[in-house]
Design an enzyme around this catalytic site. Structure first.
Site, PDB file in Angstrom:
ATOM      1  CB  CYS A 196      -0.915  -0.154   1.242  1.00 55.18           C
ATOM      2  SG  CYS A 196      -2.135   1.283   1.324  1.00 55.18           S
ATOM      3  CD  GLN A 227      -2.122  13.638  -2.778  1.00 59.21           C
ATOM      4  OE1 GLN A 227      -2.948  14.153  -3.602  1.00 59.21           O
ATOM      5  NE2 GLN A 227      -2.634  12.741  -2.101  1.00 59.21           N
ATOM      6  CE1 TYR A 260       9.078  14.923  -0.002  1.00 63.13           C
ATOM      7  CE2 TYR A 260       6.966  15.962   0.124  1.00 63.13           C
ATOM      8  CZ  TYR A 260       8.492  15.899   0.219  1.00 63.13           C
ATOM      9  OH  TYR A 260       9.106  16.999   0.964  1.00 63.13           O
ATOM     10  N   GLY A 261       5.539  10.588  -4.049  1.00 66.26           N
ATOM     11  CA  GLY A 261       4.974   9.473  -4.292  1.00 66.26           C
ATOM     12  C   GLY A 261       6.037   8.641  -5.160  1.00 66.26           C
ATOM     13  CE  LYS A 262       6.537  11.614 -10.941  1.00 69.24           C
ATOM     14  NZ  LYS A 262       6.579  12.907 -11.599  1.00 69.24           N
ATOM     15  CD  GLU A 267      -1.133  -6.951  -1.677  1.00 65.21           C
ATOM     16  OE1 GLU A 267      -2.121  -6.779  -1.192  1.00 65.21           O
ATOM     17  OE2 GLU A 267      -0.109  -6.991  -0.930  1.00 65.21           O
TER      18      GLU A 267
END
Length: 430
Positions: A296, A304, A308-310, A330
């Site tokens: 997750c 955002q 940061y997600g990358k 997953e």
């Protein structure tokens, strides 16, 4: 958090109670009076009604009524309605007042269970399966019955806003907080231990006693003001569960695990003199039979669009390299998750292809990047950079084509400085 909405136009007459007299005011015709009566005869609106609703942009958009509740000090028709904007993601579902609805646009309510029985008789098995498949986007792990149960249970957002550190954040989705929080529209989180409270005063008292200034667990990465902490769900069960409650407010497809013992949580923080403030996290199973290196992932809304997600995706692959094995996220991936991963895979693979001289195999690419061979193959196929010749896949790496795809993939976000990563894989700990 929040934005200043544009000035809203005056609501239409739909939200203004009709005159009590049967004869319309201002010398109107009997037909107009009858039309007004018909319009108000639809109140209160039934669950399932479709109608136009004025949104925060001042424009009217089609909605479906998901739920309704009676206002405490109102008449027989005084309700507010929880609506889903059918053009938008569920995260924008909200409670609206009657004056935001255009009652002239009300569509006849159809009992969806009856409708399903009728249309089910007319559809072939293949057509029914196609419709079911379109309904399970983002929930591929659920069968049709489980999906309906999930959507029924989570249809109304229970917590409207949270306070976390210096941010007040509007939530996106339902999260199954304990029953004693059912009547709370706002929760107050300690940004360090993630305990949540009903009132600001409770949080202030808690902050005077809480001695944590960072997530529990080991700091495994520090570069400038960024830190990453590894939190063992078995050793820090309450923190892990609180993190799951928090994450579910912003993830529609997430299954909430109360048994967090089997997971490791990697919590990314921005650090200053007051402490380490949570930015986002990813989790992974301690032992995954399917080579999953991420279960997750979430970047909190205030952080955002800052890369940061990358960074979190890249970090998960750096851990896989340290473990000496390939990894993959997953499934199912959310729509946004899939876009992020495709961007990451594209940038990493094409950077190597640009610099590499001579032939290179998918197996070699997998060994270099820790990306699973299936993900490499699907990425290169989607970019039309691979052909099947004489029984094997051949990569076609024209420099101009690579440059074009790299430009389309966008920036890579924040770099992971591997020299700052101090970490022992879980299987080797202890």
């Amino acid at each position: 958090m929040g934005s200043i909405d544009p000035p809203k136009p005056e609501p239409p007459t739909a939200g203004v109670p009709p005159p009590s007299e049967a004869e319309p005011e201002g010398g109107g015709t009997e037909a107009e009076g009858a039309a007004k009566k018909r319009k108000w005869s639809v109140l209160p609106l039934e669950v399932g009604t479709r109608v136009m609703c004025r949104w925060r942009d001042g424009k009217y958009h089609p909605v479906k009524v998901i739920e309704r509740r009676k206002l405490p000090s109102g008449g027989s028709n005084d309700y507010e309605y929880y609506v889903h904007y059918t053009e938008f993601n569920r995260r924008l579902d909200e409670w609206v007042k009657l004056e935001q609805l255009d009652l002239d646009s009300v569509e006849t309510v159809v009992d969806e269970k009856v409708e399903d029985k009728v249309t089910g008789l007319k559809m072939t098995r293949h057509q029914k399966r196609k419709i079911d498949e379109t309904h399970v986007e983002g929930h591929e792990e659920l069968d049709a019955a489980s999906l309906r149960e999930h959507e029924e249970f989570t249809k109304v957002k229970n917590i409207a806003t949270i306070e976390l550190g210096r941010y007040e954040i509007e939530t996106w989705y339902f999260s199954p907080f304990p029953p004693e929080y059912n009547e709370c529209s706002k929760l107050y989180f300690c940004e360090f231990c993630l305990n949540f409270m009903k009132r600001k005063e409770q949080l202030q008292r808690h902050m005077r006693k809480c001695d944590l200034k960072h997530p529990p667990g080991d700091e495994i990465y520090r570069s400038g003001t960024l830190s990453m902490f590894e939190v063992d769900g078995k050793k820090n069960k309450v923190y892990g569960q609180n993190l799951c409650y928090l994450a579910k407010l912003f993830l529609d497809h997430k299954t909430l695990y109360y048994d967090v013992d089997l997971f490791l949580f990697y919590v990314l923080c921005e650090c200053d003199e007051r402490g380490c403030h949570i930015v986002g996290y990813f989790s992974k199973e301690k032992h995954s039979e399917e080579s999953y290196n991420l279960a997750c992932i979430l970047t909190l809304p205030p952080y955002q669009r800052k890369g940061y997600g990358k960074f979190l995706i890249a970090f998960s692959y750096e851990l896989s390299k340290k473990e000496g094995k390939v990894g993959t996220p997953e499934r199912p991936l959310s729509d946004l998750g899939l876009v992020s991963y495709k961007g990451y895979w594209t940038r990493v693979l094409l950077d190597i292809l640009k610099k590499h001289k001579g032939n290179i195999s998918i197996k070699e690419l997998s060994d270099m990047t820790a990306i699973k061979a299936d993900d490499i193959l699907s990425t290169l196929q989607s970019l039309e950079l691979i052909q099947y010749r004489k029984g094997q896949h051949v990569i076609c790496a024209d420099p101009k084509v690579l440059d074009r795809h790299l430009k389309a993939a966008g920036r890579g976000g924040l770099e992971v400085d591997v020299s700052k990563l101090i970490w022992t894989p879980y299987r080797e700990q202890g």
